[in-house]
Motif scaffolding. Structure first.
Motif, PDB file in Angstrom:
ATOM      1  N   ALA A 141       0.820  -1.215   0.000  1.00  0.00           N
ATOM      2  CA  ALA A 141       0.000   0.000   0.000  1.00  0.00           C
ATOM      3  C   ALA A 141       0.853   1.264   0.000  1.00  0.00           C
ATOM      4  CB  ALA A 141      -0.942  -0.010   1.204  1.00  0.00           C
ATOM      5  N   PHE A 142       1.833   1.340   0.914  1.00  0.00           N
ATOM      6  CA  PHE A 142       2.661   2.540   0.994  1.00  0.00           C
ATOM      7  C   PHE A 142       3.548   2.705  -0.239  1.00  0.00           C
ATOM      8  CE2 PHE A 142       1.831   2.083   5.623  1.00  0.00           C
ATOM      9  CZ  PHE A 142       1.256   3.327   5.821  1.00  0.00           C
ATOM     10  N   SER A 143       4.081   1.605  -0.734  1.00  0.00           N
ATOM     11  CA  SER A 143       4.933   1.680  -1.923  1.00  0.00           C
ATOM     12  C   SER A 143       4.124   2.154  -3.136  1.00  0.00           C
ATOM     13  CB  SER A 143       5.566   0.318  -2.223  1.00  0.00           C
ATOM     14  OG  SER A 143       6.441  -0.049  -1.195  1.00  0.00           O
ATOM     15  N   TYR A 144       2.913   1.625  -3.269  1.00  0.00           N
ATOM     16  CA  TYR A 144       2.049   2.046  -4.374  1.00  0.00           C
ATOM     17  C   TYR A 144       1.721   3.529  -4.268  1.00  0.00           C
ATOM     18  CZ  TYR A 144      -2.022   2.083  -7.493  1.00  0.00           C
ATOM     19  OH  TYR A 144      -2.916   2.362  -8.496  1.00  0.00           O
ATOM     20  N   LEU A 145       1.438   3.978  -3.063  1.00  0.00           N
ATOM     21  CA  LEU A 145       1.134   5.398  -2.839  1.00  0.00           C
ATOM     22  C   LEU A 145       2.317   6.272  -3.232  1.00  0.00           C
ATOM     23  CD1 LEU A 145      -0.519   7.750  -1.606  1.00  0.00           C
ATOM     24  CD2 LEU A 145       0.459   7.122   0.604  1.00  0.00           C
ATOM     25  N   VAL A 146       3.517   5.941  -2.737  1.00  0.00           N
ATOM     26  CA  VAL A 146       4.714   6.741  -3.041  1.00  0.00           C
ATOM     27  C   VAL A 146       5.059   6.626  -4.520  1.00  0.00           C
ATOM     28  CG1 VAL A 146       7.181   7.024  -2.553  1.00  0.00           C
ATOM     29  CG2 VAL A 146       5.586   6.553  -0.686  1.00  0.00           C
ATOM     30  N   GLY A 147       4.888   5.425  -5.099  1.00  0.00           N
ATOM     31  CA  GLY A 147       5.150   5.254  -6.528  1.00  0.00           C
ATOM     32  C   GLY A 147       4.288   6.171  -7.381  1.00  0.00           C
ATOM     33  N   ARG A 148       3.020   6.325  -7.017  1.00  0.00           N
ATOM     34  CA  ARG A 148       2.125   7.234  -7.749  1.00  0.00           C
ATOM     35  C   ARG A 148       2.581   8.690  -7.597  1.00  0.00           C
ATOM     36  NH1 ARG A 148      -3.578   5.336  -8.694  1.00  0.00           N
ATOM     37  NH2 ARG A 148      -4.167   7.497  -8.308  1.00  0.00           N
ATOM     38  N   LEU A 149       3.077   9.028  -6.400  1.00  0.00           N
ATOM     39  CA  LEU A 149       3.555  10.397  -6.183  1.00  0.00           C
ATOM     40  C   LEU A 149       4.800  10.690  -7.014  1.00  0.00           C
ATOM     41  CD1 LEU A 149       3.163  10.743  -2.303  1.00  0.00           C
ATOM     42  CD2 LEU A 149       1.910  12.037  -4.029  1.00  0.00           C
ATOM     43  N   VAL A 150       5.704   9.708  -7.101  1.00  0.00           N
ATOM     44  CA  VAL A 150       6.986   9.919  -7.775  1.00  0.00           C
ATOM     45  C   VAL A 150       6.843   9.847  -9.297  1.00  0.00           C
ATOM     46  CG1 VAL A 150       9.314   8.988  -8.111  1.00  0.00           C
ATOM     47  CG2 VAL A 150       8.332   9.092  -5.807  1.00  0.00           C
ATOM     48  N   PHE A 151       6.135   8.819  -9.770  1.00  0.00           N
ATOM     49  CA  PHE A 151       6.052   8.569 -11.218  1.00  0.00           C
ATOM     50  C   PHE A 151       4.806   9.139 -11.879  1.00  0.00           C
ATOM     51  CE2 PHE A 151       8.836   5.078  -9.791  1.00  0.00           C
ATOM     52  CZ  PHE A 151       9.883   5.212 -10.694  1.00  0.00           C
ATOM     53  N   CYS A 361      14.094   2.246  -4.620  1.00  0.00           N
ATOM     54  CA  CYS A 361      13.961   3.145  -3.452  1.00  0.00           C
ATOM     55  C   CYS A 361      12.545   3.109  -2.904  1.00  0.00           C
ATOM     56  CB  CYS A 361      14.346   4.568  -3.839  1.00  0.00           C
ATOM     57  SG  CYS A 361      16.088   4.796  -4.254  1.00  0.00           S
ATOM     58  N   VAL A 362      11.559   3.110  -3.801  1.00  0.00           N
ATOM     59  CA  VAL A 362      10.162   3.058  -3.372  1.00  0.00           C
ATOM     60  C   VAL A 362       9.869   1.724  -2.683  1.00  0.00           C
ATOM     61  CG1 VAL A 362       7.756   3.138  -4.114  1.00  0.00           C
ATOM     62  CG2 VAL A 362       9.445   4.604  -5.240  1.00  0.00           C
ATOM     63  N   ALA A 363      10.373   0.636  -3.262  1.00  0.00           N
ATOM     64  CA  ALA A 363      10.132  -0.697  -2.708  1.00  0.00           C
ATOM     65  C   ALA A 363      10.827  -0.898  -1.367  1.00  0.00           C
ATOM     66  CB  ALA A 363      10.603  -1.767  -3.694  1.00  0.00           C
ATOM     67  N   ALA A 364      11.710   0.007  -0.986  1.00  0.00           N
ATOM     68  CA  ALA A 364      12.420  -0.105   0.290  1.00  0.00           C
ATOM     69  C   ALA A 364      11.553   0.256   1.494  1.00  0.00           C
ATOM     70  CB  ALA A 364      13.670   0.783   0.267  1.00  0.00           C
ATOM     71  N   ILE A 365      10.308   0.673   1.251  1.00  0.00           N
ATOM     72  CA  ILE A 365       9.386   0.929   2.359  1.00  0.00           C
ATOM     73  C   ILE A 365       8.862  -0.422   2.833  1.00  0.00           C
ATOM     74  CG2 ILE A 365       7.292   2.120   3.110  1.00  0.00           C
ATOM     75  CD1 ILE A 365       7.690   4.029   0.710  1.00  0.00           C
ATOM     76  N   ILE A 400      13.655   9.535   0.148  1.00  0.00           N
ATOM     77  CA  ILE A 400      14.742   9.181  -0.775  1.00  0.00           C
ATOM     78  C   ILE A 400      14.190   8.958  -2.175  1.00  0.00           C
ATOM     79  CG2 ILE A 400      16.473   7.415  -1.307  1.00  0.00           C
ATOM     80  CD1 ILE A 400      16.752   7.013   1.748  1.00  0.00           C
ATOM     81  N   SER A 401      13.010   8.339  -2.276  1.00  0.00           N
ATOM     82  CA  SER A 401      12.398   8.071  -3.577  1.00  0.00           C
ATOM     83  C   SER A 401      12.057   9.364  -4.311  1.00  0.00           C
ATOM     84  CB  SER A 401      11.118   7.245  -3.398  1.00  0.00           C
ATOM     85  OG  SER A 401      11.383   6.031  -2.759  1.00  0.00           O
ATOM     86  N   ILE A 402      11.513  10.321  -3.584  1.00  0.00           N
ATOM     87  CA  ILE A 402      11.158  11.604  -4.198  1.00  0.00           C
ATOM     88  C   ILE A 402      12.411  12.318  -4.689  1.00  0.00           C
ATOM     89  CG2 ILE A 402      10.180  13.893  -3.736  1.00  0.00           C
ATOM     90  CD1 ILE A 402       8.266  12.456  -1.738  1.00  0.00           C
ATOM     91  N   VAL A 403      13.472  12.297  -3.855  1.00  0.00           N
ATOM     92  CA  VAL A 403      14.744  12.921  -4.257  1.00  0.00           C
ATOM     93  C   VAL A 403      15.330  12.197  -5.465  1.00  0.00           C
ATOM     94  CG1 VAL A 403      17.118  13.385  -3.542  1.00  0.00           C
ATOM     95  CG2 VAL A 403      15.230  13.768  -1.935  1.00  0.00           C
ATOM     96  N   ALA A 404      15.308  10.859  -5.429  1.00  0.00           N
ATOM     97  CA  ALA A 404      15.843  10.072  -6.549  1.00  0.00           C
ATOM     98  C   ALA A 404      15.070  10.359  -7.833  1.00  0.00           C
ATOM     99  CB  ALA A 404      15.779   8.588  -6.224  1.00  0.00           C
TER     100      ALA A 404
END
Length: 415
Positions: A141-151, A361-365, A400-404
């Motif tokens: 859930a968290f990785s999917y959320l951050v992935g949508r924010l980043v990509f 980086c996203v999957a590291a959550i 880190i994902s957002i920065v990357a």
């Protein structure tokens, strides 16, 4: 931003709230918090932790070993769909590179975790070695959320990440079952679990469909569904859970044999897809009915497992973090590149090889599943608390994902 908030409230808000309350409580009144966690609901119970020769049902056991079985059943449902359905996301060539990347996303963290532990000396290695699986987890859930924010929601990397996370969940379930038993193994009890699954499948799924062959109205299947609903599968689930508990395997996995036995549509739209609500087969109906109860269960899971004192940070904290934040991106990049380039399996159109670093980086959550593994890998005490702190700190991977994403110039794709 509305869509992000809506997703957060649907899948993660109560879990985060429980974890925050636990952290505050454990650091302001640690004795009160630990008394709450180990509150005895039923002494000399037929289920629970073994204590002085008898079983004791505590609040912690109720949530982690009994109620979390519903969470893992939902995860197993998604994995089952992805693997077995003709349209399953983990079938065919399209899943090859994500599956290779998943292997890297597990081998990388294990190598970093154990490698650094060895460098710290034999005493440290002996103390923390059993936690090698903690940094292999990816919180879907968290990785999917951050992935949508980043990509951006429409980027093919989000789909790649989701496939990777589902495969990671499947591997995680296997690891929990094989490497983290809850007691002395008595595999003969698994005959009860799998016997219940086979019996309920034959009597309430296969047989009615067999009797309905050639009849479009499907009277027998309809009669069974209307008169019994999910009751036979609930009873079989309880029997299966008990079999897992008595077998020594972790009882939170006790519903896994029942999931494939439940009647299922021949297609699925995928995890988090809004269209899933329009599927009315029994398995999807049961999953939708469990959605809100599982959110509440995750609140209590966060409350009962995330309460660690900040002073408990130690070697295991940094090893878990290093495994996730270093091992995940490196492993996913290396194995994803091997699959995409030398093996010529390719990557989705619109994705670049460098995007694999950001996906890593996203999957590291790790959060939810990492916390769970930490709770079973170590006995209660300083090492377990330190490992849990590493799982909680894995939220840093979001930043880190957002920065990357900025550094590697990820171009957002909107839907």
């Amino acid at each position: 931003m509305y869509r992000v908030w809506n997703f957060l409230t649907n899948y993660s808000l109560l879990l985060i709230l429980g974890a925050i309350i636990a952290l505050i409580w454990a650091n302001t009144n640690p004795s009160g918090y630990h008394h709450f966690v180990e509150f005895v609901i039923w002494d000399h119970a037929p289920i629970g932790h073994l204590h002085d020769g008898h079983r004791t049902l505590t609040l912690h056991y109720l949530v982690n070993d009994i109620l979390m079985a519903l969470f893992f059943a939902i995860a197993a449902k998604e994995v089952w769909e992805a693997v077995t359905l003709k349209s399953g996301s983990l079938r065919g060539k399209k899943a090859a590179t994500p599956l290779f990347a998943t292997a890297g996303g597990m081998i990388g963290p294990i190598s970093v975790y154990l490698g650094l532990a060895m460098l710290m000396g034999s005493d440290t290695y002996d103390a923390v070695a059993n936690g090698w699986a903690i940094p292999t987890a990816t919180d879907i859930a968290f990785s999917y959320l951050v992935g949508r924010l980043v990509f951006g929601a429409g980027h093919p990397a989000v789909r790649f990440l989701l496939l990777l996370a589902i495969a990671d969940d499947a591997a995680g379930l296997i690891i929990l079952a094989i490497f983290y038993p809850s007691g002395d193994l008595a595999p003969e009890w698994l005959l009860m679990s799998f016997g219940a699954a086979i019996a309920v499948y034959l009597l309430f799924n296969w047989l009615p469909r067999r009797l309905d062959r050639g009849n479009q109205a499907r009277p027998n299947s309809t009669m069974v569904r209307r008169s019994l609903g999910g009751l036979p599968y609930i009873i079989a689930g309880c029997i299966s859970w008990y079999g897992f508990m008595m077998s020594g395997l972790h009882p939170a996995l006790g519903l896994l044999p029942i999931v494939p036995a439940i009647p299922h549509a021949d297609r699925a739209f995928g995890i988090f897809a809004e269209a899933e609500q329009y599927l009315h087969d029994l398995l999807n109906v049961m999953e939708h009915a469990l959605k809100h109860p599982v959110e509440i269960i995750l609140f209590f899971f966060g409350l009962l497992n995330a309460g660690v004192e900040f002073s408990s940070m130690g070697d295991a904290t940094w090893l878990v973090l290093a495994g996730l934040i270093i091992g995940k991106p490196v492993g996913i990049l290396i194995f994803g590149w091997i699959a995409a380039v030398p093996m010529r399996l390719g990557i989705p159109e619109g994705m670049r090889i460098i995007d694999l670093v950001v996906i890593g980086c996203v999957a590291a959550i790790g959060f939810t599943v990492s916390l769970f593994v930490a709770s079973v890998a170590f006995d209660a005490g300083p090492v377990q608390d330190a490992a849990k702190m590493g799982a909680l700190f894995s939220f840093a991977a979001a930043i880190i994902s957002i920065v990357a994403g900025k550094v590697f110039r990820v171009e957002k794709h909107r839907l």
